[in-house]
Design a protein around this motif. Structure first.
Motif, PDB file in Angstrom:
ATOM      1  N   VAL A 121      44.039   4.767  12.542  1.00 56.62           N
ATOM      2  CA  VAL A 121      44.633   5.459  13.694  1.00 56.62           C
ATOM      3  C   VAL A 121      43.557   5.743  14.743  1.00 56.62           C
ATOM      4  CG1 VAL A 121      45.823   7.534  14.498  1.00 56.62           C
ATOM      5  CG2 VAL A 121      46.450   6.491  12.301  1.00 56.62           C
ATOM      6  N   ILE A 160      42.102   8.004  17.016  1.00 62.02           N
ATOM      7  CA  ILE A 160      42.184   9.461  17.171  1.00 62.02           C
ATOM      8  C   ILE A 160      41.566   9.937  18.481  1.00 62.02           C
ATOM      9  CG2 ILE A 160      42.292   9.882  14.693  1.00 62.02           C
ATOM     10  CD1 ILE A 160      39.300  10.556  14.781  1.00 62.02           C
ATOM     11  N   ASP A 161      40.761   9.109  19.100  1.00 61.26           N
ATOM     12  CA  ASP A 161      40.192   9.456  20.407  1.00 61.26           C
ATOM     13  C   ASP A 161      39.862   8.159  21.135  1.00 61.26           C
ATOM     14  OD1 ASP A 161      39.324  10.893  22.539  1.00 61.26           O
ATOM     15  OD2 ASP A 161      37.689  11.932  21.500  1.00 61.26           O
ATOM     16  N   LEU A 185      46.241   6.134  22.304  1.00 57.28           N
ATOM     17  CA  LEU A 185      45.951   7.329  21.514  1.00 57.28           C
ATOM     18  C   LEU A 185      47.052   7.647  20.515  1.00 57.28           C
ATOM     19  CD1 LEU A 185      44.387   9.673  24.227  1.00 57.28           C
ATOM     20  CD2 LEU A 185      43.264   8.851  22.145  1.00 57.28           C
ATOM     21  N   GLY A 186      46.644   7.883  19.268  1.00 60.68           N
ATOM     22  CA  GLY A 186      47.592   8.253  18.223  1.00 60.68           C
ATOM     23  C   GLY A 186      48.251   7.083  17.538  1.00 60.68           C
ATOM     24  N   LYS A 187      47.984   5.874  18.009  1.00 62.52           N
ATOM     25  CA  LYS A 187      48.584   4.687  17.400  1.00 62.52           C
ATOM     26  C   LYS A 187      47.608   4.043  16.419  1.00 62.52           C
ATOM     27  CE  LYS A 187      51.791   3.125  21.015  1.00 62.52           C
ATOM     28  NZ  LYS A 187      51.729   4.311  21.880  1.00 62.52           N
TER      29      LYS A 187
END
Length: 326
Positions: free
Chosen positions: A69, A71-72, A95-97
């Motif tokens: 993932v 995360i940043d 982001l978040g994928k």
């Protein structure tokens, strides 16, 4: 900064408010380091991509955790304001994928996310390549993380860089929908809708494939295939009545009449002949006949005999046949 301070008013109107805001105040502009990665127990990915069309370049930073993932993420852009806005939105969409899902983000996703209104493009067509650059740097980053070449995520020949439309997609759409104009191709696929360089030679960027040439070649292939199929059916006897030439239709009608109707007419001293066959705009096939001998002027020629002839031809040749005596 006021809109007209940066670009001429008329041109600036072609940019969405979201684009102008991210040009001046990008949300995700910055750098990520190994220290950032260690602090979050993540892996740092740094990918660079340059756009040959305009000389712009972008650097993408990802922090990816153990579950793949993102995360940043941050970016640095070396180019125009549109490249900055597109890169900023690209990072936001990542982001978040998971990396495997982020690589599916297309330049059209980036451009749509920058729109103020769903049906109004965020940037003028000639600037769509900036969102393509953002799309390509994602592939580069995903390739670095997954140990693949960026091209592994792109196994198609891309004709329209702006809309990322492949050669195989365009060819398939032309065939399936029987398209005959470039405008139809654009309507179905968005290819050629933006910078228009892929439509025909002479645009701002030279292309290997152009829509006009693809359309011409595919239409030629389709016509050749139709001709071969018609010849095959004619030889094998599979050709439908509508597919026949006019000479073939007349022969087919005469043959059917000879084998079914004409013997009965001749027993009563009558006969008939085919005068003309016409395909109508509403899908019917009108067959014009002339009665001869005793049939000419017979009361049943316009009722029972006519219905019998029409029914026989409909049953043997085509359900849309209409018989019209003259």
């Amino acid at each position: 900064m006021a809109k007209n301070d940066l670009i001429g008013g008329a041109l600036w109107d072609a940019y969405s408010n979201k684009v102008s805001q991210r040009m001046d105040n990008p949300t995700h502009l910055g750098v990520l380091t190994e220290n950032d990665a260690q602090a979050k127990n993540a892996k740092l990915i740094v990918a660079d991509y340059g756009a040959e069309a305009c000389g712009d370049a972008v650097r993408l930073y990802w922090l990816v955790d153990k579950d793949d993932v993102i995360i940043d993420a941050r970016f640095k852009s070396f180019g125009c304001g549109t490249a900055i806005a597109s890169s900023d939105m690209m990072v936001e969409l990542c982001l978040g994928k998971k990396v495997q899902d982020a690589v599916k983000i297309t330049n059209l996703d980036v451009e749509r996310a920058l729109r103020d209104e769903p049906d109004t493009p965020a940037v003028p067509g000639q600037k769509m390549h900036c969102s393509v650059m953002a799309y390509d740097v994602i592939k580069k980053a995903a390739g670095l993380y997954l140990g693949k070449d960026a091209q592994d995520f792109e196994d198609e020949i891309i004709v329209c860089e702006c809309a990322r439309v492949s050669l195989s997609t365009i060819r398939e759409v032309i065939r399936i929908n029987d398209l005959t104009t470039v405008e139809e191709i654009t309507s179905y696929t968005k290819a050629g809708a933006f910078c228009k360089s892929c439509i025909r030679p002479g645009g701002h960027e030279e292309r290997k494939y152009y829509l006009v040439d693809i359309l011409r070649d595919v239409r030629a292939e389709m016509e050749e295939e139709k001709l071969k199929e018609a010849m095959r059916k004619q030889v094998s006897g599979e050709l439908s009545f509508k597919e026949m030439t006019m000479v073939q239709k007349v022969k087919a009608v005469d043959k059917t009449i000879d084998e079914t109707v004409r013997p009965m007419l001749m027993m009563d001293g009558g006969n008939m002949e085919i005068i003309d066959i016409k395909d109508t705009s509403d899908g019917y096939i009108d067959i014009y006949i002339r009665y001869m001998g005793a049939c000419n002027g017979c009361a049943s020629a316009a009722t029972g005999t006519l219905f019998a002839i029409e029914n026989v031809l409909q049953e043997h040749l085509d359900r849309n046949i209409r018989v019209l005596p003259i």
